[in-house]
Design a protein around this motif. Structure first.
Motif, PDB file in Angstrom:
ATOM      1  N   GLU A  59       3.180   4.032 -10.344  1.00 43.62           N
ATOM      2  CA  GLU A  59       2.467   5.122  -9.665  1.00 43.62           C
ATOM      3  C   GLU A  59       3.258   6.426  -9.690  1.00 43.62           C
ATOM      4  O   GLU A  59       2.800   7.433  -9.138  1.00 43.62           O
ATOM      5  CB  GLU A  59       2.144   4.722  -8.226  1.00 43.62           C
ATOM      6  CG  GLU A  59       1.254   3.477  -8.111  1.00 43.62           C
ATOM      7  CD  GLU A  59      -0.105   3.631  -8.794  1.00 43.62           C
ATOM      8  OE1 GLU A  59      -0.600   4.774  -8.881  1.00 43.62           O
ATOM      9  OE2 GLU A  59      -0.656   2.598  -9.250  1.00 43.62           O
ATOM     10  N   ASN A  60       4.442   6.401 -10.286  1.00 49.39           N
ATOM     11  CA  ASN A  60       5.270   7.605 -10.425  1.00 49.39           C
ATOM     12  C   ASN A  60       5.522   8.279  -9.061  1.00 49.39           C
ATOM     13  O   ASN A  60       5.360   9.484  -8.914  1.00 49.39           O
ATOM     14  CB  ASN A  60       4.598   8.579 -11.410  1.00 49.39           C
ATOM     15  CG  ASN A  60       5.557   9.658 -11.872  1.00 49.39           C
ATOM     16  OD1 ASN A  60       6.776   9.479 -11.828  1.00 49.39           O
ATOM     17  ND2 ASN A  60       5.018  10.793 -12.288  1.00 49.39           N
ATOM     18  N   ILE A  61       5.908   7.462  -8.087  1.00 49.32           N
ATOM     19  CA  ILE A  61       6.143   7.957  -6.726  1.00 49.32           C
ATOM     20  C   ILE A  61       7.611   8.357  -6.607  1.00 49.32           C
ATOM     21  O   ILE A  61       8.506   7.506  -6.643  1.00 49.32           O
ATOM     22  CB  ILE A  61       5.744   6.890  -5.684  1.00 49.32           C
ATOM     23  CG1 ILE A  61       4.237   6.634  -5.792  1.00 49.32           C
ATOM     24  CG2 ILE A  61       6.133   7.347  -4.267  1.00 49.32           C
ATOM     25  CD1 ILE A  61       3.736   5.418  -5.053  1.00 49.32           C
ATOM     26  N   LYS A  62       7.837   9.658  -6.496  1.00 50.82           N
ATOM     27  CA  LYS A  62       9.196  10.180  -6.574  1.00 50.82           C
ATOM     28  C   LYS A  62       9.801  10.471  -5.222  1.00 50.82           C
ATOM     29  O   LYS A  62      10.949  10.905  -5.126  1.00 50.82           O
ATOM     30  CB  LYS A  62       9.190  11.467  -7.417  1.00 50.82           C
ATOM     31  CG  LYS A  62       8.858  11.186  -8.863  1.00 50.82           C
ATOM     32  CD  LYS A  62       8.818  12.453  -9.678  1.00 50.82           C
ATOM     33  CE  LYS A  62       8.548  12.125 -11.143  1.00 50.82           C
ATOM     34  NZ  LYS A  62       8.009  13.286 -11.860  1.00 50.82           N
TER      35      LYS A  62
ATOM     36  N   LEU B   4       0.844  -1.193   0.000  1.00 53.64           N
ATOM     37  CA  LEU B   4       0.000   0.000   0.000  1.00 53.64           C
ATOM     38  C   LEU B   4       0.879   1.242   0.000  1.00 53.64           C
ATOM     39  O   LEU B   4       1.934   1.240   0.644  1.00 53.64           O
ATOM     40  CB  LEU B   4      -0.791  -0.026   1.309  1.00 53.64           C
ATOM     41  CG  LEU B   4      -2.183   0.563   1.357  1.00 53.64           C
ATOM     42  CD1 LEU B   4      -3.102  -0.187   0.409  1.00 53.64           C
ATOM     43  CD2 LEU B   4      -2.728   0.455   2.778  1.00 53.64           C
ATOM     44  N   HIS B   5       0.454   2.278  -0.693  1.00 56.03           N
ATOM     45  CA  HIS B   5       1.106   3.587  -0.569  1.00 56.03           C
ATOM     46  C   HIS B   5       0.145   4.558   0.100  1.00 56.03           C
ATOM     47  O   HIS B   5      -1.054   4.562  -0.202  1.00 56.03           O
ATOM     48  CB  HIS B   5       1.503   4.138  -1.945  1.00 56.03           C
ATOM     49  CG  HIS B   5       2.161   5.481  -1.854  1.00 56.03           C
ATOM     50  ND1 HIS B   5       1.514   6.661  -2.139  1.00 56.03           N
ATOM     51  CD2 HIS B   5       3.405   5.821  -1.453  1.00 56.03           C
ATOM     52  CE1 HIS B   5       2.349   7.680  -1.936  1.00 56.03           C
ATOM     53  NE2 HIS B   5       3.494   7.199  -1.524  1.00 56.03           N
ATOM     54  N   LEU B   6       0.671   5.350   1.023  1.00 53.56           N
ATOM     55  CA  LEU B   6      -0.130   6.358   1.717  1.00 53.56           C
ATOM     56  C   LEU B   6       0.471   7.724   1.437  1.00 53.56           C
ATOM     57  O   LEU B   6       1.673   7.924   1.642  1.00 53.56           O
ATOM     58  CB  LEU B   6      -0.099   6.120   3.234  1.00 53.56           C
ATOM     59  CG  LEU B   6      -0.467   4.729   3.735  1.00 53.56           C
ATOM     60  CD1 LEU B   6      -0.221   4.637   5.241  1.00 53.56           C
ATOM     61  CD2 LEU B   6      -1.922   4.426   3.434  1.00 53.56           C
ATOM     62  N   SER B   7      -0.360   8.623   0.965  1.00 55.29           N
ATOM     63  CA  SER B   7       0.068  10.002   0.764  1.00 55.29           C
ATOM     64  C   SER B   7      -0.734  10.858   1.740  1.00 55.29           C
ATOM     65  O   SER B   7      -1.959  10.940   1.644  1.00 55.29           O
ATOM     66  CB  SER B   7      -0.211  10.393  -0.692  1.00 55.29           C
ATOM     67  OG  SER B   7       0.032  11.758  -0.861  1.00 55.29           O
ATOM     68  N   ILE B   8      -0.037  11.429   2.731  1.00 59.96           N
ATOM     69  CA  ILE B   8      -0.711  12.173   3.790  1.00 59.96           C
ATOM     70  C   ILE B   8      -0.047  13.536   3.890  1.00 59.96           C
ATOM     71  O   ILE B   8       1.141  13.624   4.172  1.00 59.96           O
ATOM     72  CB  ILE B   8      -0.581  11.464   5.155  1.00 59.96           C
ATOM     73  CG1 ILE B   8      -0.913   9.966   5.039  1.00 59.96           C
ATOM     74  CG2 ILE B   8      -1.475  12.129   6.188  1.00 59.96           C
ATOM     75  CD1 ILE B   8      -0.655   9.181   6.306  1.00 59.96           C
TER      76      ILE B   8
END
Ligand SMILES: [Zn+2]
Ligand SMILES: [Zn+2]
Ligand SMILES: [Zn+2]
Length: 254
Positions: free
Chosen positions: A62-65, A38-42
């Protein structure tokens, strides 16, 4: 908080190598499942729960940099095998990656990634900063995580609650003390492996019973095997407040 399902498959992933079943042959993108994480962006913070063998492909997709921390549920390989690739974030951000896990998880990481903890390290290895967590709530970058202890056959595993969102992967038993911690959760993610009973995971029926007991507004199932059936067909059988998760699916939690 935006939650992204990086992967929703069981340890083999879906499709399974060499399998010709209808699920593994399906053209529906929702029947392609990387190993569960899981990825969480908070606010402006970025976390992952688990780094399975598909971690690199998931972060590219997901292009998570940016990544501020890794939080582990347990040390099975389908949840840890991608950890070497946090190197990319070591280089990008110039930091040692904070990694959170129980004593047992951290001990296992020190064995499996011994080269990263050696006295004399080879240049370019992942730089990891292990933090031991227990059953008490802990804070990462100002965000509170409430551990949700569950059992995975005889192995203790942690789920996590962040605000009104709870994530439990790899469980076949939820103790009463953890049910107390789940009270009032609005969104629940739970493992539902297959239809037949399994020694260490909830099957579909057991996962539905757990949802009935916990009573979230909405539940999503993950850690899915090809044996569960076609995504579209299973979806039609589920109650209104329950859905199967799929790779890339996002939930906006608040
Ligand atoms: Zn199959
Ligand atoms: Zn496991
Ligand atoms: Zn697993």
């Amino acid at each position: 908080m935006i939650v992204t399902f990086l992967g929703t498959g069981t340890s083999q992933g879906v499709p399974v190598i060499g399998c010709e079943c209808p699920v593994c042959q399906s053209l529906d993108y929702r029947d392609k499942r990387f190993r569960s994480s899981l990825h969480l962006s908070i606010k402006d913070k970025s976390f992952v729960i688990d780094t399975g063998p598909d971690f690199r492909q998931q972060m590219l997709r997901e292009n998570i940099k940016r990544l501020d921390a890794v939080i582990f549920t347990h040390a099975h390989r389908d949840h840890t095998a991608g950890l070497d690739d946090v190197r990319a974030y070591n280089f990008l951000q110039g930091i040692d990656m904070p990694v959170y896990g129980t004593d047992e998880t951290c001990d296992q990481l020190r064995i499996e990634y011994a080269y990263a903890f050696a006295k004399e390290v080879y240049p370019g290895i992942p730089r990891l900063n292990l933090h031991t967590i227990h059953e008490q709530p802990f804070t990462v970058e100002g965000i509170e995580f409430i551990p949700l202890p569950v059992m995975h056959l005889r192995m203790p595993v942690l789920g996590f609650r962040i605000g009104n969102f709870s994530y439990i992967t790899d469980a076949n038993h939820i103790p009463e003390s953890t049910h107390d911690k789940l009270k009032g959760t609005e969104i629940l993610v739970l493992n539902a492996l297959q239809r037949e009973p399994h020694i260490s995971h909830f099957n579909l029926q057991e996962a539905l019973l757990a949802v009935e007991k916990i009573k979230p507004k909405k539940a999503y199932f993950t850690h899915i095997s090809h044996k569960l059936g076609l995504h579209a067909a299973v979806e039609r059988e589920l109650p209104d407040n329950v859905s199967l998760a799929f790779d890339g699916f996002q939930i906006n939690c608040w």
